[in-house]
Design an enzyme around this catalytic site. Sequence first.
Site, PDB file in Angstrom:
ATOM      1  N   LYS A 103       0.825  -1.209   0.000  1.00 52.49           N
ATOM      2  CA  LYS A 103       0.000   0.000   0.000  1.00 52.49           C
ATOM      3  C   LYS A 103       0.864   1.267   0.000  1.00 52.49           C
ATOM      4  O   LYS A 103       2.069   1.208   0.287  1.00 52.49           O
ATOM      5  CB  LYS A 103      -0.914  -0.027   1.230  1.00 52.49           C
ATOM      6  CG  LYS A 103      -1.932  -1.177   1.200  1.00 52.49           C
ATOM      7  CD  LYS A 103      -2.872  -1.105   2.393  1.00 52.49           C
ATOM      8  CE  LYS A 103      -3.912  -2.219   2.338  1.00 52.49           C
ATOM      9  NZ  LYS A 103      -4.910  -2.094   3.425  1.00 52.49           N
ATOM     10  N   TYR A 144     -13.045  -1.416  -2.894  1.00 55.12           N
ATOM     11  CA  TYR A 144     -13.468  -1.587  -1.501  1.00 55.12           C
ATOM     12  C   TYR A 144     -14.974  -1.395  -1.318  1.00 55.12           C
ATOM     13  O   TYR A 144     -15.423  -1.084  -0.211  1.00 55.12           O
ATOM     14  CB  TYR A 144     -12.688  -0.630  -0.599  1.00 55.12           C
ATOM     15  CG  TYR A 144     -11.268  -1.093  -0.320  1.00 55.12           C
ATOM     16  CD1 TYR A 144     -11.017  -2.295   0.354  1.00 55.12           C
ATOM     17  CD2 TYR A 144     -10.176  -0.333  -0.718  1.00 55.12           C
ATOM     18  CE1 TYR A 144      -9.727  -2.726   0.612  1.00 55.12           C
ATOM     19  CE2 TYR A 144      -8.873  -0.761  -0.450  1.00 55.12           C
ATOM     20  CZ  TYR A 144      -8.663  -1.962   0.216  1.00 55.12           C
ATOM     21  OH  TYR A 144      -7.380  -2.389   0.482  1.00 55.12           O
ATOM     22  N   PHE A 195     -14.544   3.524   8.521  1.00 57.06           N
ATOM     23  CA  PHE A 195     -13.206   3.787   7.979  1.00 57.06           C
ATOM     24  C   PHE A 195     -13.187   3.886   6.458  1.00 57.06           C
ATOM     25  O   PHE A 195     -12.128   4.077   5.861  1.00 57.06           O
ATOM     26  CB  PHE A 195     -12.231   2.699   8.444  1.00 57.06           C
ATOM     27  CG  PHE A 195     -12.647   1.287   8.074  1.00 57.06           C
ATOM     28  CD1 PHE A 195     -12.428   0.797   6.804  1.00 57.06           C
ATOM     29  CD2 PHE A 195     -13.266   0.459   9.018  1.00 57.06           C
ATOM     30  CE1 PHE A 195     -12.813  -0.501   6.457  1.00 57.06           C
ATOM     31  CE2 PHE A 195     -13.639  -0.839   8.681  1.00 57.06           C
ATOM     32  CZ  PHE A 195     -13.416  -1.311   7.399  1.00 57.06           C
ATOM     33  N   ARG A 246      -1.377 -14.151   4.018  1.00 56.09           N
ATOM     34  CA  ARG A 246      -2.110 -13.522   5.126  1.00 56.09           C
ATOM     35  C   ARG A 246      -1.401 -13.745   6.468  1.00 56.09           C
ATOM     36  O   ARG A 246      -1.393 -12.867   7.329  1.00 56.09           O
ATOM     37  CB  ARG A 246      -3.558 -14.009   5.154  1.00 56.09           C
ATOM     38  CG  ARG A 246      -4.354 -13.451   3.970  1.00 56.09           C
ATOM     39  CD  ARG A 246      -5.787 -13.897   3.970  1.00 56.09           C
ATOM     40  NE  ARG A 246      -6.559 -13.309   5.055  1.00 56.09           N
ATOM     41  CZ  ARG A 246      -7.097 -12.092   5.013  1.00 56.09           C
ATOM     42  NH1 ARG A 246      -6.929 -11.311   3.945  1.00 56.09           N
ATOM     43  NH2 ARG A 246      -7.791 -11.636   6.030  1.00 56.09           N
ATOM     44  N   THR A 260      -5.142  -7.380  10.535  1.00 52.10           N
ATOM     45  CA  THR A 260      -5.422  -6.075   9.933  1.00 52.10           C
ATOM     46  C   THR A 260      -5.024  -4.937  10.860  1.00 52.10           C
ATOM     47  O   THR A 260      -4.432  -3.951  10.438  1.00 52.10           O
ATOM     48  CB  THR A 260      -6.939  -5.959   9.631  1.00 52.10           C
ATOM     49  OG1 THR A 260      -7.288  -7.003   8.727  1.00 52.10           O
ATOM     50  CG2 THR A 260      -7.272  -4.614   8.997  1.00 52.10           C
ATOM     51  N   ARG A 265       2.696  -6.356   9.230  1.00 51.56           N
ATOM     52  CA  ARG A 265       1.923  -5.224   9.749  1.00 51.56           C
ATOM     53  C   ARG A 265       2.405  -4.798  11.128  1.00 51.56           C
ATOM     54  O   ARG A 265       2.423  -3.618  11.451  1.00 51.56           O
ATOM     55  CB  ARG A 265       0.438  -5.568   9.762  1.00 51.56           C
ATOM     56  CG  ARG A 265      -0.169  -5.490   8.362  1.00 51.56           C
ATOM     57  CD  ARG A 265      -1.500  -6.172   8.308  1.00 51.56           C
ATOM     58  NE  ARG A 265      -2.230  -5.860   7.087  1.00 51.56           N
ATOM     59  CZ  ARG A 265      -3.314  -6.512   6.707  1.00 51.56           C
ATOM     60  NH1 ARG A 265      -3.792  -7.500   7.455  1.00 51.56           N
ATOM     61  NH2 ARG A 265      -3.932  -6.182   5.596  1.00 51.56           N
ATOM     62  N   ASN A 312      -1.882   0.155   6.826  1.00 54.63           N
ATOM     63  CA  ASN A 312      -1.359  -1.088   7.395  1.00 54.63           C
ATOM     64  C   ASN A 312      -0.493  -1.879   6.413  1.00 54.63           C
ATOM     65  O   ASN A 312      -0.455  -3.099   6.454  1.00 54.63           O
ATOM     66  CB  ASN A 312      -2.519  -1.931   7.942  1.00 54.63           C
ATOM     67  CG  ASN A 312      -3.483  -2.360   6.850  1.00 54.63           C
ATOM     68  OD1 ASN A 312      -3.350  -1.941   5.695  1.00 54.63           O
ATOM     69  ND2 ASN A 312      -4.452  -3.196   7.187  1.00 54.63           N
ATOM     70  N   HIS A 320      -2.039  -5.592   1.571  1.00 54.92           N
ATOM     71  CA  HIS A 320      -3.332  -6.240   1.413  1.00 54.92           C
ATOM     72  C   HIS A 320      -3.093  -7.631   0.844  1.00 54.92           C
ATOM     73  O   HIS A 320      -2.122  -7.845   0.116  1.00 54.92           O
ATOM     74  CB  HIS A 320      -4.216  -5.433   0.452  1.00 54.92           C
ATOM     75  CG  HIS A 320      -5.456  -6.162   0.047  1.00 54.92           C
ATOM     76  ND1 HIS A 320      -6.581  -6.171   0.841  1.00 54.92           N
ATOM     77  CD2 HIS A 320      -5.735  -6.943  -1.027  1.00 54.92           C
ATOM     78  CE1 HIS A 320      -7.507  -6.927   0.249  1.00 54.92           C
ATOM     79  NE2 HIS A 320      -7.015  -7.394  -0.878  1.00 54.92           N
ATOM     80  N   GLU A 323      -9.807 -10.035  -7.407  1.00 51.20           N
ATOM     81  CA  GLU A 323      -8.792  -8.997  -7.195  1.00 51.20           C
ATOM     82  C   GLU A 323      -7.666  -9.080  -8.224  1.00 51.20           C
ATOM     83  O   GLU A 323      -7.146  -8.056  -8.655  1.00 51.20           O
ATOM     84  CB  GLU A 323      -8.244  -9.105  -5.768  1.00 51.20           C
ATOM     85  CG  GLU A 323      -9.314  -8.766  -4.739  1.00 51.20           C
ATOM     86  CD  GLU A 323      -8.858  -8.927  -3.298  1.00 51.20           C
ATOM     87  OE1 GLU A 323      -9.679  -8.664  -2.406  1.00 51.20           O
ATOM     88  OE2 GLU A 323      -7.688  -9.304  -3.072  1.00 51.20           O
TER      89      GLU A 323
HETATM   90  P1  CMP Z   1      -7.300  -4.603   3.766  1.00 50.48           P
HETATM   91  O1  CMP Z   1      -6.754  -5.956   4.026  1.00 50.48           O
HETATM   92  O2  CMP Z   1      -6.857  -3.910   2.537  1.00 50.48           O
HETATM   93  O3  CMP Z   1      -8.908  -4.669   3.765  1.00 50.48           O
HETATM   94  C1  CMP Z   1      -9.721  -3.591   4.118  1.00 50.48           C
HETATM   95  C2  CMP Z   1      -8.952  -2.435   4.661  1.00 50.48           C
HETATM   96  O4  CMP Z   1      -9.713  -1.522   5.425  1.00 50.48           O
HETATM   97  C3  CMP Z   1      -7.916  -2.932   5.652  1.00 50.48           C
HETATM   98  O5  CMP Z   1      -6.906  -3.649   5.016  1.00 50.48           O
HETATM   99  C4  CMP Z   1      -7.508  -1.624   6.305  1.00 50.48           C
HETATM  100  O6  CMP Z   1      -6.650  -0.873   5.503  1.00 50.48           O
HETATM  101  C5  CMP Z   1      -8.869  -0.944   6.384  1.00 50.48           C
HETATM  102  N1  CMP Z   1      -9.470  -1.190   7.696  1.00 50.48           N
HETATM  103  C6  CMP Z   1     -10.002  -2.313   8.129  1.00 50.48           C
HETATM  104  N2  CMP Z   1     -10.457  -2.199   9.386  1.00 50.48           N
HETATM  105  C7  CMP Z   1     -10.202  -0.942   9.758  1.00 50.48           C
HETATM  106  C8  CMP Z   1     -10.423  -0.233  10.937  1.00 50.48           C
HETATM  107  N3  CMP Z   1     -10.994  -0.774  11.998  1.00 50.48           N
HETATM  108  N4  CMP Z   1     -10.039   1.037  10.980  1.00 50.48           N
HETATM  109  C9  CMP Z   1      -9.459   1.588   9.905  1.00 50.48           C
HETATM  110  N5  CMP Z   1      -9.208   0.969   8.746  1.00 50.48           N
HETATM  111  C10 CMP Z   1      -9.575  -0.301   8.668  1.00 50.48           C
END
Ligand code: CMP
Length: 148
Positions: free
Chosen positions: A10, A51, A59, A87, A93, A107, A117, A120, A131
């Site tokens: 990211k 998304y 968020f 993963r 996450t 992460r 974070n 992905h 994807e």
């Molecule tokens: P990703 O694996 O790309 O999938 C969805 C994304 O939403 C996640 O990683 C984070 O970047 C974001 N995300 C998920 N949960 C939260 C949260 N609680 N607060 C902020 N961002 C979030």
Amino acid sequence: VLQLTLAVIKPDAVAHPLILEALHQRILENDFLIVRKKDLIWRIGDSERFYAEHEGRFFYQRLVEFMSSGPMRAYILAREDAITRWRELMGPTKVYRARYTSPSTIRAQYGLTDTRNTTHGSDSEESAKREIAFFFPEFSAEQWLEEE
Ligand code: CMP
């Protein structure tokens, strides 16, 4: 069996050349085969489409803006159990949970916030398909397997 997954570095991680390099090494060290690799920048609309399932979450807005805030890098990765293995490498996450429960994950080590974070990864075979097609519309898994 060989499995494909989509991995994304990211914008927060791509912004730091040393972190980007460390993550690339991490992929190689863990026996993933890099099938395709692409550097790109999303428009807001790409971010919103990718998304869409999170629309309405608290968020969502910051996620969509963050993901189109700068360059990112997408990979198609192959290995046995690629989806789960990537993963596991990423960790949870939520960055603070990751630091607490699995400090050696990506992460935990490089994440800034729950939104920023670092990475992905697809969470199922269905999402990997969707994807991969989203990032690499010209890619055909069937054709690639034949060539391997
Ligand atoms: P990703 O694996 O790309 O999938 C969805 C994304 O939403 C996640 O990683 C984070 O970047 C974001 N995300 C998920 N949960 C939260 C949260 N609680 N607060 C902020 N961002 C979030």
